[in-house]
Design an enzyme around this catalytic site. Structure first.
Site, PDB file in Angstrom:
ATOM      1  N   ASN A  23       2.457 -11.774   4.598  1.00 19.53           N
ATOM      2  CA  ASN A  23       2.486 -10.908   3.415  1.00 19.53           C
ATOM      3  C   ASN A  23       2.617 -11.662   2.102  1.00 19.53           C
ATOM      4  OD1 ASN A  23       2.098  -8.826   5.134  1.00 19.53           O
ATOM      5  ND2 ASN A  23       4.192  -8.061   5.078  1.00 19.53           N
ATOM      6  N   ARG A 120       0.517   6.155   3.396  1.00 19.39           N
ATOM      7  CA  ARG A 120       0.419   4.924   2.582  1.00 19.39           C
ATOM      8  C   ARG A 120      -0.633   5.065   1.480  1.00 19.39           C
ATOM      9  NH1 ARG A 120       0.551  -0.172   6.491  1.00 19.39           N
ATOM     10  NH2 ARG A 120       1.190  -1.224   4.576  1.00 19.39           N
ATOM     11  N   ASP A 303      10.038  -3.808   8.141  1.00 17.59           N
ATOM     12  CA  ASP A 303       9.223  -4.561   9.115  1.00 17.59           C
ATOM     13  C   ASP A 303      10.064  -5.150  10.242  1.00 17.59           C
ATOM     14  OD1 ASP A 303       6.855  -5.892   6.668  1.00 17.59           O
ATOM     15  OD2 ASP A 303       7.115  -3.917   7.570  1.00 17.59           O
ATOM     16  N   ARG A 395      -2.552  -9.444  14.451  1.00 19.80           N
ATOM     17  CA  ARG A 395      -2.695  -9.295  12.990  1.00 19.80           C
ATOM     18  C   ARG A 395      -1.589 -10.061  12.271  1.00 19.80           C
ATOM     19  NH1 ARG A 395      -3.783  -3.401  10.916  1.00 19.80           N
ATOM     20  NH2 ARG A 395      -3.743  -4.709   9.068  1.00 19.80           N
TER      21      ARG A 395
HETATM   22  C1  EPZ Z   1       3.844  -4.024   2.188  1.00 24.99           C
HETATM   23  O1  EPZ Z   1       3.018  -2.899   2.397  1.00 24.99           O
HETATM   24  C2  EPZ Z   1       3.736  -4.874   3.452  1.00 24.99           C
HETATM   25  N1  EPZ Z   1       2.340  -5.307   3.615  1.00 24.99           N
HETATM   26  C3  EPZ Z   1       4.190  -4.055   4.663  1.00 24.99           C
HETATM   27  O2  EPZ Z   1       4.136  -4.901   5.794  1.00 24.99           O
HETATM   28  C4  EPZ Z   1       5.635  -3.617   4.430  1.00 24.99           C
HETATM   29  O3  EPZ Z   1       6.055  -2.809   5.503  1.00 24.99           O
HETATM   30  C5  EPZ Z   1       5.728  -2.835   3.114  1.00 24.99           C
HETATM   31  O4  EPZ Z   1       5.211  -3.627   2.024  1.00 24.99           O
HETATM   32  C6  EPZ Z   1       7.165  -2.456   2.780  1.00 24.99           C
HETATM   33  O5  EPZ Z   1       7.950  -3.605   2.707  1.00 24.99           O
HETATM   34  C7  EPZ Z   1       1.883  -6.324   2.849  1.00 24.99           C
HETATM   35  O6  EPZ Z   1       2.592  -6.878   2.019  1.00 24.99           O
HETATM   36  C8  EPZ Z   1       0.458  -6.743   3.077  1.00 24.99           C
HETATM   37  P1  EPZ Z   1       4.596  -0.371  -0.165  1.00 24.99           P
HETATM   38  P2  EPZ Z   1       2.669  -1.916   1.154  1.00 24.99           P
HETATM   39  O7  EPZ Z   1       3.518  -0.116  -1.162  1.00 24.99           O
HETATM   40  O8  EPZ Z   1       2.630  -2.691  -0.096  1.00 24.99           O
HETATM   41  C9  EPZ Z   1       4.706   4.305  -0.777  1.00 24.99           C
HETATM   42  C10 EPZ Z   1       3.647  -5.491   8.007  1.00 24.99           C
HETATM   43  O9  EPZ Z   1       4.055  -5.058   9.083  1.00 24.99           O
HETATM   44  N2  EPZ Z   1       3.609   4.107  -1.752  1.00 24.99           N
HETATM   45  O10 EPZ Z   1       5.740  -1.252  -0.557  1.00 24.99           O
HETATM   46  O11 EPZ Z   1       1.471  -1.141   1.551  1.00 24.99           O
HETATM   47  C11 EPZ Z   1       4.287   3.969   0.645  1.00 24.99           C
HETATM   48  O12 EPZ Z   1       3.649   5.070   1.256  1.00 24.99           O
HETATM   49  C12 EPZ Z   1       3.278  -4.531   6.900  1.00 24.99           C
HETATM   50  O13 EPZ Z   1       3.515  -6.702   7.720  1.00 24.99           O
HETATM   51  C13 EPZ Z   1       3.104   5.212  -2.441  1.00 24.99           C
HETATM   52  O14 EPZ Z   1       3.552   6.334  -2.231  1.00 24.99           O
HETATM   53  O15 EPZ Z   1       3.938  -0.977   1.148  1.00 24.99           O
HETATM   54  C14 EPZ Z   1       5.601   3.630   1.291  1.00 24.99           C
HETATM   55  O16 EPZ Z   1       6.238   4.821   1.695  1.00 24.99           O
HETATM   56  C15 EPZ Z   1       3.416  -3.093   7.335  1.00 24.99           C
HETATM   57  N3  EPZ Z   1       2.105   5.016  -3.335  1.00 24.99           N
HETATM   58  C16 EPZ Z   1       6.403   2.972   0.162  1.00 24.99           C
HETATM   59  O17 EPZ Z   1       5.739   3.361  -1.053  1.00 24.99           O
HETATM   60  C17 EPZ Z   1       1.576   3.772  -3.590  1.00 24.99           C
HETATM   61  O18 EPZ Z   1       0.670   3.660  -4.444  1.00 24.99           O
HETATM   62  C18 EPZ Z   1       6.437   1.454   0.214  1.00 24.99           C
HETATM   63  O19 EPZ Z   1       5.115   1.036   0.388  1.00 24.99           O
HETATM   64  C19 EPZ Z   1       2.096   2.672  -2.881  1.00 24.99           C
HETATM   65  C20 EPZ Z   1       3.117   2.852  -1.981  1.00 24.99           C
END
Ligand code: EPZ
Length: 416
Positions: A23, A120, A303, A395
């Site tokens: 990440n 997401r 995670d 992955r």
């Molecule tokens: C990052 O995902 C990581 N992936 C995820 O890791 C990790 O679980 C997640 O952050 C939380 O720490 C990468 O960095 C590539 P978020 P991301 O935006 O950025 C909501 C793994 O297993 N949200 O921080 O997609 C979302 O639905 C993966 O390595 C909105 O509502 O997560 C979630 O409930 C899985 N609108 C919360 O925010 C948006 O525009 C946090 O999501 C964006 C997010």
């Protein structure tokens, strides 16, 4: 299709080298779009998701070379479209949106669909780009964004979003004026990206805190960087030591990124001792039941939730695990139940009652971290566990079968 087969009950003993953080690698490779020279990145993990973003970059006209390090040159960037067939395999493809807009003032990126762990959405990414002056439309499953120029703005994230923070930080590096990201994500991977952008010449302050300030510059220059170690891979191996009453030296992990995980593993009775080149992790019995609530960094990482749930299946009491980040990240529960786990879901919490042991069974991986939890369960169960759909695990975990086998696990990958 391939399967992983584990005959459980072996104590894991020995040393394991943690790979570079998935990440951190994904946004950092995407950041190369912002420059026109050769960027050299070391400690890039060899993972499916990293292969996907390399393919995506090549499709944009970016040169990617790989010996030990990964070298990327975006001087020939000649396409602003990230196609659905790639984006649908990895939602982190959305990370090219910000840099494309900054460099070409135009981007067309397929909307990532939902995924096993939740809807997401990317609304916070898109609202932020619009705040910088981009015109953002959703057409036929694609995000189309363009701007005459990007102007600095103050952007407040309703929820701290990791890739949202990264996308906007990258877009803002070449905007006119100052951008302030408020309620920004503080993850170490965000900081690692900021460090790369600053090496490229970006003016960024406050990374790692909830308020990040970016003053736009005219251009960014290519650089080189070593990706930070993967704190989630490290945590996964620490749980492996705990769950098998093993003794593992986890090398090349950055303990400063793992306070919440260390605290919870210690509370569960696992012995962690820092040594100069890593952490020695000794699993002891009984494992103590603990409560966990996942939160944005520096809180307990979502995670690591599935991995800790498996550990709690062997604990001497009842644990409550609350998942506050994603709305559907308990897909591993039904598979663990098939192995004899006693877990009940109530809303966003899982009530885990420790049992004397689990038994091996054929199970199915549903998402990346759920697959890790099934491997952990197999390692600690009596009998044989067969895990299907293991493309999920590839992955995010580099050579996991080899690394576990070197620690004494009876684990192999077979063609189904
Ligand atoms: C990052 O995902 C990581 N992936 C995820 O890791 C990790 O679980 C997640 O952050 C939380 O720490 C990468 O960095 C590539 P978020 P991301 O935006 O950025 C909501 C793994 O297993 N949200 O921080 O997609 C979302 O639905 C993966 O390595 C909105 O509502 O997560 C979630 O409930 C899985 N609108 C919360 O925010 C948006 O525009 C946090 O999501 C964006 C997010």
């Amino acid at each position: 299709m391939e399967k992983i087969i584990i005959n459980g009950g072996k104590r894991l003993i020995g040393e394991v080298e943690i790979s570079g953080a998935k990440n951190a690698a994904l946004p950092i490779l995407a950041a190369s779009i912002l420059t026109e020279g050769w960027n050299t990145f070391s400690n890039v993990p060899n993972l499916r998701d990293v292969e996907t973003i390399k393919k995506l970059l090549i499709g944009l006209g970016v040169k990617v070379e790989e010996e030990k390090d990964v070298r990327i040159n975006a001087a020939g960037l000649n396409n602003y479209e990230a196609p659905y067939d790639l984006v649908k395999t990895m939602r982190a493809s959305v990370l090219v949106l910000g840099p494309l807009l900054a460099r070409l003032k135009k981007a067309k990126v397929a909307l990532p669909g939902g995924c096993a762990i939740g809807a997401r959405p990317i609304n916070l990414h898109l609202n932020g780009l619009a705040a910088l002056g981009a015109k953002v439309d959703l057409k036929h499953g694609y995000v189309e964004a363009e701007a005459k120029s990007l102007k600095g703005a103050t952007i407040f994230f309703d929820i701290p979003t990791v890739t949202g923070t990264e996308n906007l930080m990258m877009a803002a590096t070449l905007a006119d004026g100052v951008t302030t990201l408020e309620n920004a994500a503080c993850e170490p991977e965000v900081v690692d990206l900021a460090n790369v952008l600053k090496k490229m010449g970006a003016d960024i302050r406050g990374e790692g805190t909830e308020v990040i300030t970016i003053e736009g510059v005219k251009e960014l220059k290519s650089t080189n960087h070593t990706i930070i170690p993967d704190r989630i891979e490290a945590g996964t191996f620490m749980v492996a030591a705990g769950i098998t009453a093993g003794d593992i030296k986890v090398r090349n992990c950055n303990i400063a990124h793992m306070d919440a995980v260390f605290s919870k593993l210690t509370e569960a009775g696992i012995k962690l001792t820092y040594e100069n080149d890593g952490v020695r992790v000794i699993g002891t019995k009984p494992i103590r039941s603990i409560d966990i609530k996942t939160l944005p960094y520096p809180g307990f990482p979502t995670d690591m939730q599935a991995q800790m749930m498996v550990l709690m299946c062997f604990a001497n009491g009842t644990s409550i695990i609350s998942e506050t980040v994603f709305e559907n990240r308990f897909m591993h529960v039904s598979e663990l139940r098939r192995m004899g786990a006693d877990i009940r879901i109530e809303g966003r919490s899982a009530i885990v009652k420790g049992v004397s042991g689990l038994n091996g069974a054929p199970v199915m991986a549903t998402d990346l971290r759920a697959s890790a939890s099934l491997i952990l369960a197999g390692l600690a169960s009596e009998g044989k566990t067969e895990i299907s759909r293991i493309y999920h695990i590839d992955r995010g975990y580099e050579r996991i079968v080899e690394k576990l086998s070197n620690l004494g696990a009876d684990i192999k990958r077979v063609r189904d």
